[in-house]
Write an enzyme that holds these catalytic residues in place. Structure first.
Site, PDB file in Angstrom:
ATOM      1  N   LYS A 148       0.719  -1.000   0.167  1.00  0.00           N
ATOM      2  CA  LYS A 148      -0.157  -0.424   0.240  1.00  0.00           C
ATOM      3  C   LYS A 148       0.586   1.128   0.066  1.00  0.00           C
ATOM      4  O   LYS A 148       0.554   2.087  -0.448  1.00  0.00           O
ATOM      5  CB  LYS A 148      -1.023  -0.193   1.339  1.00  0.00           C
ATOM      6  CG  LYS A 148      -2.036   0.976   1.426  1.00  0.00           C
ATOM      7  CD  LYS A 148      -2.384   1.383   2.372  1.00  0.00           C
ATOM      8  CE  LYS A 148      -1.520   2.183   3.344  1.00  0.00           C
ATOM      9  NZ  LYS A 148      -1.955   3.025   4.572  1.00  0.00           N
ATOM     10  N   ASP A 166      -6.382   1.480   1.008  1.00  0.00           N
ATOM     11  CA  ASP A 166      -6.646   1.650   2.535  1.00  0.00           C
ATOM     12  C   ASP A 166      -7.978   1.570   3.300  1.00  0.00           C
ATOM     13  O   ASP A 166      -9.109   0.661   2.401  1.00  0.00           O
ATOM     14  CB  ASP A 166      -5.938   3.502   2.762  1.00  0.00           C
ATOM     15  CG  ASP A 166      -6.779   4.026   2.300  1.00  0.00           C
ATOM     16  OD1 ASP A 166      -8.355   4.128   1.984  1.00  0.00           O
ATOM     17  OD2 ASP A 166      -7.099   4.867   2.945  1.00  0.00           O
TER      18      ASP A 166
END
Length: 257
Positions: A148, A166
Site C-alpha cells: 500500500k 487503505d
C-alpha cells in the site's frame, strides 16, 4: 505360424474441458455506470490531493509509513518539525532513532516506526544512492514499506497510475459493491480491472476522499453524495444525488479526520 494380435497403442487422455474460474464477486456496475461515477468524481475534485504533508519523495515515504494505524492529521502534526530538520535519508540517519522517536511520539506504534524510519533511511543510502526507487518491487524492500505504501509513493511522487487500498477504499469498494474483495490485494486487483484507464491516476484519491468525507464508516452521508442515484449499496438512504459542483480547494486539502 500363429497370428500375433498387436496391442493398440495407449490413447492419450482426453483434455479436460475448459472451465471458467470465478475469482470472487463481480462488480455490481456496468461499464457505463463506472464511467459515470468517476466522471462525477472528476468534476467534483478535478485535482484531488493526498493529505499527508511532504516536501519530496523521501519525506512522502516516511509520512506514508508513519500513517499506518494513524490519521493523516496526526502524522502531519508530528512530521512538520521532523521534516524541517531531516528531509533527506542522510539527515534522518544523522538525527538517530532516539531523536526521531521524540518527534513522532504522538503517533501510534512510534517506537517501531522510528526504528523503521532509520532503517529505511540507511537502506536508501546503501542500496539506492539516497534516492527513492521508482518501482514497487524495490520500494517494498524498504523497512516498514508494504504494498500500500509503495503504491501511494508511486502515485503521488512519480505519477504512476496505481491503486493503494487503505481502510477507506477497502470499505467503499465493498460497501457500494464497486469492486468486492475479501482482502486489500483482491480489492486492488478488482479496482484496476473495473476503473477506466483515463481515471486511474486520480481514482485512489477520489475514493479515499469520498470515504473520508461522505461515505463515512459509521454512517454514510448519502444526502451529500454525488453518486447516490448510481450507488448500489444496501446501506444507502437516499436516491437523489447531491449537486455536482466543483468543491473549493480548502474542501480538498483540509486536514483529515
Amino acid at each position: 505360424m500363429k497370428n500375433v494380435k498387436l496391442k493398440s497403442p495407449p490413447q492419450a487422455p482426453k483434455p479436460a474441458k475448459a472451465t471458467t474460474r470465478r475469482t470472487g464477486p463481480r462488480s455490481a456496475y456496468r461499464r457505463a455506470e463506472v464511467e459515470e461515477i468517476f466522471r462525477r468524481f472528476s468534476v467534483q475534485r478535478p485535482e484531488p490531493k493526498g493529505e499527508l504533508e511532504h516536501v519530496n519523495p523521501f519525506t512522502l515515504v516516511v509520512a506514508v509509513a508513519l500513517s499506518a494505524q494513524a490519521t493523516d492529521a496526526g502524522v502531519n502534526k508530528a512530521t512538520r518539525q521532523l521534516f524541517a530538520v531531516a528531509d533527506t535519508p542522510e539527515k534522518m540517519l544523522a538525527l538517530g532513532e532516539e531523536r526521531v522517536r521524540d518527534y513522532i511520539k504522538t503517533i501510534g506504534l512510534y517506537r517501531n516506526k522510528a526504528k523503521n524510519v532509520i532503517a529505511l533511511s540507511e537502506k536508501l543510502i546503501t542500496d539506492f544512492g539516497g534516492e527513492v526507487p521508482r518501482t514497487r518491487e524495490e520500494l517494498v524492500t524498504l523497512p516498514g514499506v508494504g504494498r500500500k505504501t509503495a503504491n501511494v509513493v508511486l502515485s503521488m511522487a512519480f505519477g504512476q497510475p496505481t491503486m493503494a487500498v487503505d481502510t477507506h477504499i477497502f470499505r467503499i469498494a465493498n460497501r457500494i459493491r464497486l469492486a468486492p474483495g475479501k482482502t486489500p490485494d483482491e480489492v486492488e486487483a478488482h479496482l484496476l480491472r473495473v476503473i477506466p484507464d483515463h481515471y486511474l491516476l486520480h481514482a485512489h484519491h477520489w475514493l479515499i476522499l469520498h470515504g473520508r468525507y461522505v461515505c463515512k464508516a459509521r454512517r454514510p452521508e448519502c444526502e451529500r453524495c454525488v453518486i447516490a442515484d448510481l450507488c448500489k449499496s444496501p446501506e444507502k438512504t437516499c436516491d437523489i444525488p447531491a449537486p455536482l459542483v466543483e468543491l473549493p480547494p480548502q474542501a480538498i486539502s483540509l486536514a483529515a479526520h
